[in-house]
Design a protein around this motif. Structure first.
Motif, mmCIF file in Angstrom:
data_model
loop_
_atom_site.group_PDB
_atom_site.id
_atom_site.type_symbol
_atom_site.label_atom_id
_atom_site.label_comp_id
_atom_site.label_asym_id
_atom_site.label_seq_id
_atom_site.Cartn_x
_atom_site.Cartn_y
_atom_site.Cartn_z
ATOM 1 N N THR A 282 0.821 -1.209 0.000
ATOM 2 C CA THR A 282 0.000 0.000 0.000
ATOM 3 C C THR A 282 0.857 1.262 0.000
ATOM 4 O O THR A 282 0.334 2.376 0.051
ATOM 5 C CB THR A 282 -0.932 0.039 1.227
ATOM 6 O OG1 THR A 282 -0.141 0.198 2.419
ATOM 7 C CG2 THR A 282 -1.755 -1.230 1.330
ATOM 8 N N GLY A 283 2.184 1.078 -0.006
ATOM 9 C CA GLY A 283 3.086 2.220 -0.087
ATOM 10 C C GLY A 283 3.845 2.523 1.181
ATOM 11 O O GLY A 283 4.637 3.460 1.229
ATOM 12 N N LEU A 332 -14.477 -8.085 0.986
ATOM 13 C CA LEU A 332 -15.006 -7.372 -0.173
ATOM 14 C C LEU A 332 -14.375 -5.982 -0.278
ATOM 15 O O LEU A 332 -13.959 -5.547 -1.362
ATOM 16 C CB LEU A 332 -16.524 -7.255 -0.068
ATOM 17 C CG LEU A 332 -17.236 -6.453 -1.167
ATOM 18 C CD1 LEU A 332 -17.068 -7.120 -2.528
ATOM 19 C CD2 LEU A 332 -18.714 -6.288 -0.829
ATOM 20 N N LEU A 333 -14.267 -5.289 0.851
ATOM 21 C CA LEU A 333 -13.698 -3.947 0.866
ATOM 22 C C LEU A 333 -12.205 -3.937 0.543
ATOM 23 O O LEU A 333 -11.734 -3.079 -0.212
ATOM 24 C CB LEU A 333 -13.926 -3.298 2.238
ATOM 25 C CG LEU A 333 -15.365 -2.896 2.582
ATOM 26 C CD1 LEU A 333 -15.450 -2.402 4.018
ATOM 27 C CD2 LEU A 333 -15.874 -1.834 1.607
ATOM 28 N N VAL A 334 -11.445 -4.895 1.105
ATOM 29 C CA VAL A 334 -10.004 -4.957 0.827
ATOM 30 C C VAL A 334 -9.770 -5.191 -0.659
ATOM 31 O O VAL A 334 -8.972 -4.497 -1.312
ATOM 32 C CB VAL A 334 -9.321 -6.051 1.664
ATOM 33 C CG1 VAL A 334 -7.854 -6.201 1.253
ATOM 34 C CG2 VAL A 334 -9.394 -5.717 3.150
ATOM 35 N N GLY A 335 -10.485 -6.186 -1.215
ATOM 36 C CA GLY A 335 -10.346 -6.457 -2.643
ATOM 37 C C GLY A 335 -10.757 -5.263 -3.483
ATOM 38 O O GLY A 335 -10.087 -4.908 -4.467
ATOM 39 N N GLY A 336 -11.844 -4.599 -3.089
ATOM 40 C CA GLY A 336 -12.308 -3.429 -3.833
ATOM 41 C C GLY A 336 -11.320 -2.279 -3.800
ATOM 42 O O GLY A 336 -11.130 -1.572 -4.802
ATOM 43 N N PHE A 338 -8.049 -2.460 -3.578
ATOM 44 C CA PHE A 338 -6.955 -2.750 -4.509
ATOM 45 C C PHE A 338 -7.433 -2.673 -5.957
ATOM 46 O O PHE A 338 -6.725 -2.177 -6.842
ATOM 47 C CB PHE A 338 -6.358 -4.138 -4.220
ATOM 48 C CG PHE A 338 -5.410 -4.154 -3.055
ATOM 49 C CD1 PHE A 338 -4.167 -3.530 -3.136
ATOM 50 C CD2 PHE A 338 -5.736 -4.807 -1.877
ATOM 51 C CE1 PHE A 338 -3.281 -3.551 -2.068
ATOM 52 C CE2 PHE A 338 -4.863 -4.830 -0.802
ATOM 53 C CZ PHE A 338 -3.631 -4.200 -0.898
ATOM 54 N N TYR A 339 -8.648 -3.143 -6.218
ATOM 55 C CA TYR A 339 -9.172 -3.149 -7.590
ATOM 56 C C TYR A 339 -9.356 -1.729 -8.121
ATOM 57 O O TYR A 339 -9.084 -1.446 -9.294
ATOM 58 C CB TYR A 339 -10.507 -3.895 -7.625
ATOM 59 C CG TYR A 339 -11.071 -4.063 -9.020
ATOM 60 C CD1 TYR A 339 -10.546 -5.027 -9.885
ATOM 61 C CD2 TYR A 339 -12.123 -3.265 -9.471
ATOM 62 C CE1 TYR A 339 -11.058 -5.195 -11.165
ATOM 63 C CE2 TYR A 339 -12.631 -3.420 -10.744
ATOM 64 C CZ TYR A 339 -12.098 -4.382 -11.590
ATOM 65 O OH TYR A 339 -12.599 -4.543 -12.860
ATOM 66 N N LEU A 340 -9.811 -0.827 -7.245
ATOM 67 C CA LEU A 340 -10.058 0.560 -7.650
ATOM 68 C C LEU A 340 -8.836 1.459 -7.433
ATOM 69 O O LEU A 340 -8.936 2.681 -7.548
ATOM 70 C CB LEU A 340 -11.256 1.117 -6.878
ATOM 71 C CG LEU A 340 -12.593 0.395 -7.121
ATOM 72 C CD1 LEU A 340 -13.657 0.905 -6.162
ATOM 73 C CD2 LEU A 340 -13.044 0.548 -8.569
ATOM 74 N N ASN A 341 -7.709 0.827 -7.098
ATOM 75 C CA ASN A 341 -6.456 1.566 -6.878
ATOM 76 C C ASN A 341 -6.616 2.604 -5.766
ATOM 77 O O ASN A 341 -6.110 3.721 -5.851
ATOM 78 C CB ASN A 341 -5.985 2.248 -8.172
ATOM 79 C CG ASN A 341 -4.502 2.606 -8.125
ATOM 80 O OD1 ASN A 341 -3.727 1.972 -7.406
ATOM 81 N ND2 ASN A 341 -4.118 3.621 -8.872
ATOM 82 N N MET A 342 -7.326 2.200 -4.697
ATOM 83 C CA MET A 342 -7.546 3.081 -3.547
ATOM 84 C C MET A 342 -6.812 2.569 -2.309
ATOM 85 O O MET A 342 -7.208 2.853 -1.179
ATOM 86 C CB MET A 342 -9.053 3.175 -3.254
ATOM 87 C CG MET A 342 -9.863 3.820 -4.375
ATOM 88 S SD MET A 342 -11.656 3.662 -4.091
ATOM 89 C CE MET A 342 -11.836 4.487 -2.510
ATOM 90 N N GLN A 343 -5.735 1.786 -2.523
ATOM 91 C CA GLN A 343 -5.049 1.180 -1.401
ATOM 92 C C GLN A 343 -4.198 2.157 -0.595
ATOM 93 O O GLN A 343 -3.815 1.856 0.542
ATOM 94 C CB GLN A 343 -4.180 0.007 -1.867
ATOM 95 C CG GLN A 343 -2.988 0.383 -2.731
ATOM 96 C CD GLN A 343 -3.327 0.357 -4.206
ATOM 97 O OE1 GLN A 343 -4.468 0.608 -4.589
ATOM 98 N NE2 GLN A 343 -2.341 0.043 -5.041
ATOM 99 N N VAL A 348 -7.433 0.142 3.439
ATOM 100 C CA VAL A 348 -6.992 -1.257 3.541
ATOM 101 C C VAL A 348 -6.680 -1.608 4.986
ATOM 102 O O VAL A 348 -7.071 -2.675 5.484
ATOM 103 C CB VAL A 348 -5.774 -1.507 2.627
ATOM 104 C CG1 VAL A 348 -5.157 -2.884 2.911
ATOM 105 C CG2 VAL A 348 -6.184 -1.416 1.162
ATOM 106 N N LEU A 349 -5.976 -0.725 5.695
ATOM 107 C CA LEU A 349 -5.639 -0.992 7.095
ATOM 108 C C LEU A 349 -6.899 -1.174 7.931
ATOM 109 O O LEU A 349 -7.019 -2.147 8.700
ATOM 110 C CB LEU A 349 -4.800 0.156 7.659
ATOM 111 C CG LEU A 349 -4.475 0.079 9.156
ATOM 112 C CD1 LEU A 349 -3.653 -1.155 9.469
ATOM 113 C CD2 LEU A 349 -3.767 1.344 9.618
#
Length: 462
Positions: A282-283, A332-336, A338-343, A348-349
């Motif tokens: 996540t950077g 669902l939220l964690v995968g979403g 990363f999928y939407l490049n919002m990590q 995510v945390l």
């Protein structure tokens, strides 16, 4: 008339839970070390998965033989063996001259983990009064998550001693070597607790069993408890592995095995073993990722305490359903993200911490509670070994495939696979898992022997 001795019960439970602490400590130590080892040994994704998961082969072997061995020589002695295996592994992995030696000693430690994962909850279940058994078995899981949290702090502390190059060359060895101290403490503590009264009764050491049951339940209940145990033993024959799926035991075996599988394929150990690497993706840098991993450990402990508080009040099934439903949403939220490049940022945390909280009130402690409760006395050692053997096979598969999945199909779809598994787990628990709160082990055994539908078991009124 002698009354129930709460301290006696809790002392034995807490000592057995130290086996859980070593279990968590030794499995999660890899989380802080794997990134540095990947650099030190220049590991590919597949080899990273192998180094992270090789201990699980030992877990499989330990779980496979723990029940049978403990049936022969006793629960307490085999727990001591587990502690010695932990100690040997800690020294060996810290001093390993090459990767092959490291793998061998990790497998040795894994055998200790496998033994502890079977025998610590088994021992507690055979010591515990029915009305607080769920709480006491959950203390084993508290030991597991405290071990995970402790090694996260130790890993972060060691990593912060010097710079990145020192961690790559030496720091990860200190992380593994730190397990020697709790291993020695566990051996010493085991000298101060009794053998399982149900195992003693099975060995016809009746007076010893009655003495322990008197200290646990008080004089009034002890003789009745011993009579129930002896009656259950008299009706049982020693069951070989080939008969584990016969009528009367088949439903319990299916529940134990499938619940063990779902406790892992919903992704918990992927997060526990690779949390710093997930947070790095996540950077975040190494130091920040390790401290965020400590947060994972803290949440795990806090919500395991919540499970202990409510497992004998709300019941096993209700907590399982609540927790698994929450896990579905979080994955669902964690995968979403990363999928939407919002990590980047905290989404995510927060979702991972919420996922850990949901797991810690459900599949984390309650898988071991259910597995430790549903099998008859003479089959318990073998049956728990089978269920836990399958659990460790599943852990190995998840741990081995997680870095490969992340590198091939990406973070989003990896977490969505775990989400789908959680959906399946929810429906399995809803349809198949009985409520066992406030039932004695002998009452649960009689229920399964009668061949009733799994949903028919009702709590006893007290």
């Amino acid at each position: 008339m002698q009354q129930q001795n709460s301290w006696y019960i809790y002392k034995a439970t807490l000592v057995a839970a130290v086996g859980g602490l070593l279990f968590g400590y030794d499995t999660a130590v890899i989380a802080g070390a794997i990134g540095f080892m990947k650099t030190f040994y220049n590991l590919s994704d597949a080899m990273t998965g192998w180094v992270a998961s090789c201990a699980l082969l030992g877990c499989v072997a330990g779980a496979m033989y723990a029940g049978k061995l403990s049936d022969n020589v006793g629960r307490k002695k085999v727990l001591m063996l587990a502690a010695l295996l932990f100690a040997v592994s800690s020294l060996g992995t810290a001093m390993a001259p090459n990767l092959n030696f490291f793998v061998v000693f990790r497998i040795v430690g894994g055998m200790g983990i496998g033994i502890a994962s079977v025998l610590s909850p088994m021992y507690i279940s055979e010591m515990a009064p029915a009305e607080i058994r769920g709480k006491l078995i959950s203390i084993f899981q508290l030991g597991v998550v405290c071990g995970i949290l402790l090694i996260y702090f130790v890993n972060a502390g060691i990593a912060g001693l010097y710079d990145e190059s020192w961690n790559v060359s030496t720091g990860w060895r200190w992380m593994f070597g730190s397990g020697l101290l709790p291993s020695i403490v566990f051996v010493l503590l085991l000298f101060g607790v009794p053998e399982s009264p149900r195992w003693l009764a099975k060995q016809r050491r009746t007076s010893e069993a009655l003495d322990i049951l008197t200290k646990i339940n008080g004089t009034a209940k002890a003789q009745q408890e011993l009579n129930d145990i002896n009656a259950a033993l008299a009706e049982e024959t020693v069951l070989p592995l080939s008969e584990m799926f016969r009528p009367g035991l088949r439903t319990a075996m299916i529940i134990g095995i499938v619940l063990a599988v779902f406790s892992q394929v919903t992704g918990i150990n992927a997060i526990m073993y690779y949390a710093p690497e997930i947070f790095k993706s996540t950077g975040d840098g190494s130091d920040s990722a390790l401290m965020q991993t400590v947060l994972v450990g803290i949440i795990n402990v806090v919500f395991t305490l919540v499970a202990i508080r409510y497992v004998d009040k709300l019941g096993r099934k209700k907590l399982l359903l609540i927790g698994i439903a929450g896990m579905v949403v979080c994955l669902l939220l964690v995968g979403g993200a990363f999928y939407l490049n919002m990590q980047k940022g905290y989404l995510v945390l927060i979702a991972i911490l919420a996922y850990i909280a949901c797991f810690a009130i459900s599949l984390g402690p309650l898988t071991f509670v259910v597995i430790a409760e549903i099998f008859p006395t003479k089959a318990r050692g073998t049956a728990m070994s089978v269920a836990t053997f399958i659990l460790w096979i599943t852990v190995f598969i998840v741990s081995q495939t997680f870095p490969i999945l992340m590198g091939s199909i990406g973070n989003a779809f990896t977490f969505w696979i775990y989400m789908l598994m959680a959906v399946c787990a929810f429906f399995f628990v809803w349809k198949m898992v009985p409520e066992t709160k406030e039932k004695t082990l002998e009452e649960i055994e009689a229920y399964f022997k009668a061949g009733d539908a799994p949903v028919a078991l009702k709590p006893r009124k007290v």
